[in-house]
Scaffold this active site. Structure first.
Site, PDB file in Angstrom:
ATOM      1  N   LYS A 189       1.340   9.035  -2.071  1.00  0.00           N
ATOM      2  CA  LYS A 189       2.534   8.242  -2.372  1.00  0.00           C
ATOM      3  C   LYS A 189       2.352   7.536  -3.711  1.00  0.00           C
ATOM      4  CE  LYS A 189       5.406   4.687  -0.069  1.00  0.00           C
ATOM      5  NZ  LYS A 189       5.499   3.830   1.155  1.00  0.00           N
TER       6      LYS A 189
ATOM      7  N   SER B 155       9.817   4.179   3.672  1.00  0.00           N
ATOM      8  CA  SER B 155       9.827   4.457   2.254  1.00  0.00           C
ATOM      9  C   SER B 155       8.937   5.628   1.842  1.00  0.00           C
ATOM     10  CB  SER B 155       9.417   3.215   1.481  1.00  0.00           C
ATOM     11  OG  SER B 155       8.069   2.896   1.743  1.00  0.00           O
TER      12      SER B 155
ATOM     13  N   SER C 231       7.163   2.494   7.296  1.00  0.00           N
ATOM     14  CA  SER C 231       7.335   3.411   6.157  1.00  0.00           C
ATOM     15  C   SER C 231       6.552   4.710   6.257  1.00  0.00           C
ATOM     16  CB  SER C 231       6.991   2.699   4.849  1.00  0.00           C
ATOM     17  OG  SER C 231       8.077   1.894   4.455  1.00  0.00           O
TER      18      SER C 231
END
Lengths: 98, 474
Positions: free
Chosen positions: B73, B148, B172
């Site tokens: 990420k 996210s 997330s």
């Protein structure tokens, strides 16, 4: 808990160093107000004498020996990451009058 | 055996080379670029793979991820690579060092091929708040992949990689795993170092993994876990997370959280979770119904505490030290004001202002302190619930994956996506999301298993055991 006003939103934005357009002020005022209304459900909870939780590790006062250690990154390299730097220092607009 | 463990075996046997695997990754990333799962790629991964292949012939190749490609990420630093956190504020920011969690994977021989898309700073449950455009759901591109860590979840679901690193502050990792039919693991708070991760809400931020199977996730977690001198909240478990010995289902006791199987939750999700529970029951698992009334306060508690921490953590983006800076600023104050106004998107501004409000004198006791106190009550209630059972179980999300654009107009609707994932985060509990539907053209549904703090190895062991049962039930 009272309603949040447009003036308060503007003041909060200024405190947080943000500039909002008039449209944004209107939008945020309504949205934040609706969130604050949602938060009212907490009013029903009796929290008298309850300690607040700020972290959940169960650890307290984590120490390490206070000894100098080599940095993983040279300070100059970090300074170079900033948008503006000069002679190894961060550069900002003039703060004091001439 | 999950695709990661298969890949490791294939590399070891010489069936495939690291170079071939990395090439394949880039081919899939290129072919599936429409999904917008990736922010940047690392072409040098090909050369790194070649080095890995040549070192493999050496007698001592004991590294556990030697030559395995992976994706991270874009809120974790990796030396020399751009790290944006999905925000214009950090566009062009070159990582000065590598996050501990990622370094541990690299030290085991893994090869970083790309950085994945995310809601800017982790602010969102759909990846629509990325300044690099939304990621699309691999199952149906008109749907969101969750957020996210939507880019990481989509990358795994699209077979760009066998595993991707994500971060989870209130769901997330777990919510995008649920929306993409993948496995998502959020560890006990403190198990994985956040050194080198962009801080969001420090009291709930965790680093975890999205993978295809529990065993794959367990290997990655085992490597990332443990104390780090650079993050003083870290803990050691002194347990191998990979020793998946198999759980005795006839003695296992699981509490089903009835508060999450009521009206307001998509009936398809309730039905799927109930069917999974029946499948566990048929394997001898003792199922009890558990109600934790305090759970209904979790969303309010989280949406007070998180913006408070966000408003503090994001004060560092001042136009002086990081990337974005306003071009025409006559004085320091206008430099701050303009840089932050230009660099932050609407969601970031909303959270900063809300956080500033709940922390301001006059409102601090009513909101922030109150939320911290109710957090204590929630923790006590969840600890009590977990003292009677081995694990708690419930859906991961109240809804199925929703349409892109469906919830962007009303932030409160988007925030409600976190209602079932925020509690584990507030309490620091390890939680795994397993896919329990998604075959037969059905949309994926995720099921969460929650365990007590530091019970990560027990949780992974149990999840690994029931995975087969759930797969048959899909």
């Amino acid at each position: 808990m009272t309603k949040i006003t447009k003036e308060e939103v503007k003041k909060l934005a200024a405190l947080a160093k943000l500039e909002l357009s008039n449209d944004e002020v209107v939008k945020f005022q309504a949205e934040i107000d609706s969130m604050l209304q949602h938060f009212k459900d907490l009013d029903a909870v009796n929290t008298e004498g309850v300690n607040p939780t700020s972290q959940v590790t169960g650890l307290t006062n984590v120490h390490r020996p206070d000894l100098p250690q080599p940095s993983a990154v040279e300070p100059e390299e970090l300074v170079k990451l900033a948008p503006k730097s000069k002679a190894g220092y961060l550069q900002v607009p003039r703060v004091l009058d001439q | 055996m999950g695709p990661l463990l298969q890949q490791i075996a294939a590399l070891k046997s010489g069936e495939v080379t690291s170079h071939e695997l990395v090439e394949q990754c880039f081919e899939v990333i290129e072919a599936k670029s429409d999904y917008n799962a990736i922010i940047s790629t690392r072409p040098q991964a090909l050369e790194e793979a070649r080095l890995s292949d040549s070192s493999r012939s050496a007698p001592k190749t004991t590294r556990r991820l030697e030559g395995v490609p992976f994706i991270v990420k874009d809120n974790l630093l990796t030396t020399g690579d751009e790290m944006t956190s999905g925000s214009n504020m950090l566009r062009g920011f070159v990582s000065p060092y590598t996050a501990t969690a990622v370094q541990r994977l690299l030290d085991e021989g893994a090869i970083l091929v790309a950085k994945s898309n995310m809601d800017s700073f982790g602010f969102g449950s759909s990846t629509e708040n990325s300044d690099f455009g939304p990621t699309k759901n691999p199952i149906d591109p008109s749907l969101v992949p969750g957020g996210s860590s939507g880019g990481s979840a989509a990358a795994v679901a699209l077979d760009m990689t066998t595993f991707a690193i994500g971060t989870d502050t209130a769901g997330s990792i777990r919510q995008p795993a649920a929306f993409t039919g993948t496995v998502g693991y959020k560890p006990t708070y403190g198990l994985v170092s956040r050194y080198g991760m962009t801080s969001m809400a420090s009291s709930t931020d965790t680093v975890g993994v999205i993978a295809r199977s529990t065993a794959d996730a367990a290997l990655v977690m085992d490597i990332m876990a443990g104390k780090d001198v650079n993050d003083s909240t870290t803990i050691d478990l002194n347990e191998e997370l990979t020793s998946l010995k198999g759980a005795d289902l006839s003695t296992a006791k699981v509490g089903v959280i009835t508060d999450w199987l009521t009206e307001g939750v998509d009936p398809a999700i309730v039905e799927t979770v109930e069917s999974a529970v029946e499948a566990l029951k048929s394997q001898g698992v003792e199922i009890v119904e558990v109600s934790v009334p305090e759970l209904k306060y979790a969303l309010s508690v989280y949406y007070i505490i998180m913006p408070a921490e966000v408003s503090s953590n994001l004060s560092r983006y001042d136009g002086v030290r990081y990337r974005h800076t306003a071009q025409s600023s006559s004085d320091l104050d206008s430099l701050y004001l303009k840089s932050r106004t230009e660099g932050f998107n609407e969601e970031a501004k909303r959270r900063i202002i809300l956080g500033t409000h709940v922390l301001s004198s006059g409102y601090y006791d009513a909101y922030y302190k109150k939320a911290q106190q109710v957090r204590t009550l929630l923790i006590n209630a969840m600890d009590k619930a977990l003292s009677d059972v081995d694990f708690l179980l419930g859906p991961t999300t109240p809804t199925l994956p929703f349409k892109i654009g469906e919830k962007t107009a009303d932030p409160m609707q988007m925030y409600l996506s976190d209602i079932m994932t925020a509690p584990s985060s507030l309490c620091g509990l390890p939680t795994i999301c397993l896919p329990i539907a998604g075959s037969d053209q059905k949309l994926p549904v995720g099921m969460q298993l929650l365990a007590g703090r530091r019970q990560d190895s027990q949780l992974l062991n149990f999840a690994n055991t029931i995975e087969v049962v759930l797969e048959k039930n899909k």
